[in-house]
Write a protein that holds these residues in place. Sequence first.
Motif, mmCIF file in Angstrom:
data_model
loop_
_atom_site.group_PDB
_atom_site.id
_atom_site.type_symbol
_atom_site.label_atom_id
_atom_site.label_comp_id
_atom_site.label_asym_id
_atom_site.label_seq_id
_atom_site.Cartn_x
_atom_site.Cartn_y
_atom_site.Cartn_z
ATOM 1 N N ALA A 63 0.831 -1.210 0.000
ATOM 2 C CA ALA A 63 0.000 0.000 0.000
ATOM 3 C C ALA A 63 0.861 1.253 0.000
ATOM 4 C CB ALA A 63 -0.905 -0.005 1.228
ATOM 5 N N SER A 64 0.323 2.283 -0.638
ATOM 6 C CA SER A 64 0.992 3.580 -0.633
ATOM 7 C C SER A 64 0.015 4.568 0.010
ATOM 8 C CB SER A 64 1.320 3.977 -2.075
ATOM 9 O OG SER A 64 2.086 5.147 -2.079
ATOM 10 N N GLY A 65 0.329 4.960 1.219
ATOM 11 C CA GLY A 65 -0.613 5.745 2.022
ATOM 12 C C GLY A 65 -0.735 7.188 1.554
ATOM 13 N N SER A 66 -1.871 7.801 1.900
ATOM 14 C CA SER A 66 -2.130 9.199 1.552
ATOM 15 C C SER A 66 -1.867 10.080 2.771
ATOM 16 C CB SER A 66 -3.596 9.336 1.150
ATOM 17 O OG SER A 66 -4.405 9.010 2.275
ATOM 18 N N ALA A 67 -2.001 11.399 2.543
ATOM 19 C CA ALA A 67 -1.872 12.340 3.661
ATOM 20 C C ALA A 67 -2.967 12.062 4.695
ATOM 21 C CB ALA A 67 -1.956 13.773 3.148
ATOM 22 N N ALA A 68 -4.179 11.735 4.202
ATOM 23 C CA ALA A 68 -5.282 11.461 5.142
ATOM 24 C C ALA A 68 -4.979 10.208 5.972
ATOM 25 C CB ALA A 68 -6.594 11.285 4.369
ATOM 26 N N ASP A 69 -4.416 9.177 5.327
ATOM 27 C CA ASP A 69 -4.037 7.962 6.076
ATOM 28 C C ASP A 69 -3.049 8.329 7.187
ATOM 29 O OD1 ASP A 69 -5.489 6.298 4.386
ATOM 30 O OD2 ASP A 69 -3.780 5.921 3.048
ATOM 31 N N THR A 70 -2.094 9.174 6.830
ATOM 32 C CA THR A 70 -1.054 9.532 7.792
ATOM 33 C C THR A 70 -1.672 10.291 8.972
ATOM 34 O OG1 THR A 70 0.359 9.779 5.859
ATOM 35 C CG2 THR A 70 1.265 10.535 7.958
ATOM 36 N N LYS A 71 -2.585 11.209 8.647
ATOM 37 C CA LYS A 71 -3.249 11.962 9.731
ATOM 38 C C LYS A 71 -4.061 11.025 10.623
ATOM 39 C CE LYS A 71 -3.343 16.384 7.411
ATOM 40 N NZ LYS A 71 -4.042 17.155 6.381
ATOM 41 N N ASN A 72 -4.731 10.054 9.995
ATOM 42 C CA ASN A 72 -5.496 9.078 10.790
ATOM 43 C C ASN A 72 -4.572 8.260 11.692
ATOM 44 O OD1 ASN A 72 -7.877 9.874 9.631
ATOM 45 N ND2 ASN A 72 -7.880 8.267 8.065
ATOM 46 N N ALA A 73 -3.415 7.906 11.150
ATOM 47 C CA ALA A 73 -2.457 7.116 11.940
ATOM 48 C C ALA A 73 -1.955 7.936 13.134
ATOM 49 C CB ALA A 73 -1.283 6.694 11.057
ATOM 50 N N ILE A 74 -1.690 9.207 12.904
ATOM 51 C CA ILE A 74 -1.206 10.068 13.994
ATOM 52 C C ILE A 74 -2.304 10.215 15.060
ATOM 53 C CG2 ILE A 74 -0.434 12.412 14.597
ATOM 54 C CD1 ILE A 74 0.859 12.512 11.731
ATOM 55 N N ALA A 75 -3.545 10.395 14.585
ATOM 56 C CA ALA A 75 -4.668 10.529 15.539
ATOM 57 C C ALA A 75 -4.839 9.237 16.345
ATOM 58 C CB ALA A 75 -5.954 10.864 14.783
ATOM 59 N N ALA A 76 -4.675 8.098 15.678
ATOM 60 C CA ALA A 76 -4.825 6.805 16.369
ATOM 61 C C ALA A 76 -3.730 6.636 17.421
ATOM 62 C CB ALA A 76 -4.761 5.665 15.356
ATOM 63 N N ALA A 77 -2.517 7.018 17.061
ATOM 64 C CA ALA A 77 -1.395 6.890 18.007
ATOM 65 C C ALA A 77 -1.601 7.822 19.201
ATOM 66 C CB ALA A 77 -0.079 7.200 17.300
ATOM 67 N N LYS A 78 -2.152 8.998 18.913
ATOM 68 C CA LYS A 78 -2.407 9.968 19.990
ATOM 69 C C LYS A 78 -3.480 9.428 20.940
ATOM 70 C CE LYS A 78 -3.337 14.877 20.569
ATOM 71 N NZ LYS A 78 -3.858 16.083 19.928
#
Length: 477
Positions: A34-49
Amino acid sequence: MTIYQNLIAGEWTGADAVENINPSDTKEVVGLYASGSAADTKNAIAAAKAAFPAWSRSGIWERHVILKKAGDEIMARKDELGALLAREEGKTLPEAIGETIRASQIFEFFAGEALRLAGEVVPSVRPNIGVEITREPLGVIGIITPWNFPIAIPAWKIAPALCYGNTVVFKPAELVPGCSWAIVDILNRAGLPKGVLNLVMGKGSVVGQTMLDSPDLAGITFTGSVGTGKRVAVSSIEHNRKIQLEMGGKNPMVILDDADLNVAVEAAANSAFFSTGQRCTASSRLIVTEGIHDRFVAAMTERLKSLNVDHALKTGTHIGPVVDERQLKTDIDYIEIGRQEGAKLAFGGELISRDTPGFYLQPTLFTEATNQMRISREEIFGPVASVIRVRDYDEALAVANDTPFGLSSGIATTSLKHATHFKRNAEAGMVMVNLPTAGVDFHVPFGGRKGSSYGSREQGKYAAEFFTVVKTAYTLA
Ligand code: UN1
């Protein structure tokens, strides 16, 4: 073909995929990732937070068990994961299995460290007051890793991050997502709660940039190029974010007249050419004193003739292909630059064809190089090294230190006096005596000085410095 997806908030996700190509055989697709998008990255950061408060207070036994399980599974699957690594990156199968074992050992080490978390209790300078000094997790950590150690470097950043109670957004190098996917899968199945470790494979310009722009990453640990490292640094000042950067090297290996010739040649050949020279700890400047110079060059040339460059999985291969076309072009450009600068091509320099289409380049040795040439100052990151002739130890040390970098520094000598002096005076984070500049232990600090590194050390118990924040608590008794 199945798509190996990103792991975000405990869910596998992502439909856009890129091919992971084998540099030993460019017809072979190792997998679709998979090649993630900016939205995926933001979701990942929110999940980690969101996962941080609970994970930061999780019990040390829970962390121990998960890290230990991961270490055990990696070891049990070392041959299979080693083969995957060799296929996606191009280092030889024995090197790749060795790196996989190292990754397992790193998880085992930090599984142990989780049980050894401790602080200090000291008296205050004021009576009836006690002081406690403890380490707390930093927060959400961004992990950005390079292509040259597809399993060991992710392991040595992820294991301490989790051990000390942080949550993670992990972006592996686009060229080698396979091993990263595998260790995230292993950790996920080992029982990590949702959101503690998020994997976002994809482009640096998309995923990496979104991480740099986020105010929610408390720290970024990065290994890669000097240019990208500087961008991580600049963006991190803006967000008051802690950083740990491991960047380039132009590591010297000094060979003195009194060296054991075999020891010197083995150390130099390993440092410069194993793993196709694609290590930030590789030695690309062989600084040789006059009395041994010609014998060293002759022996080194003979040694290079004996090295087989071929498919990474083939038995008997000593050097695999260059990782991709872009890196191959860089290597070839530098070989041409070396020629134009007046260095003498003593061995190699040519592309080779093999049974399978791959990026095969001969190990390349220049002689009569000076330390001012671009091939001596800039990191090439390929199987290219140059011999610089010097008068004596003093000149050798001066030339060794005359570089913008300072990761690893080696010397081959039988003189205790020179070995001792070199250990004290080499301007590098790591010094190797009668050993290759590359190939480090997993339980002791790793890192450099000057342009090579920024921030505190990786690995061993020194890793705690980056992955935790210190608290000083005062109590009236
Ligand atoms: C080693 O030499 O064993 O990117 C490790 C690199 C280094 C790791 C080197 N961070 O090459």
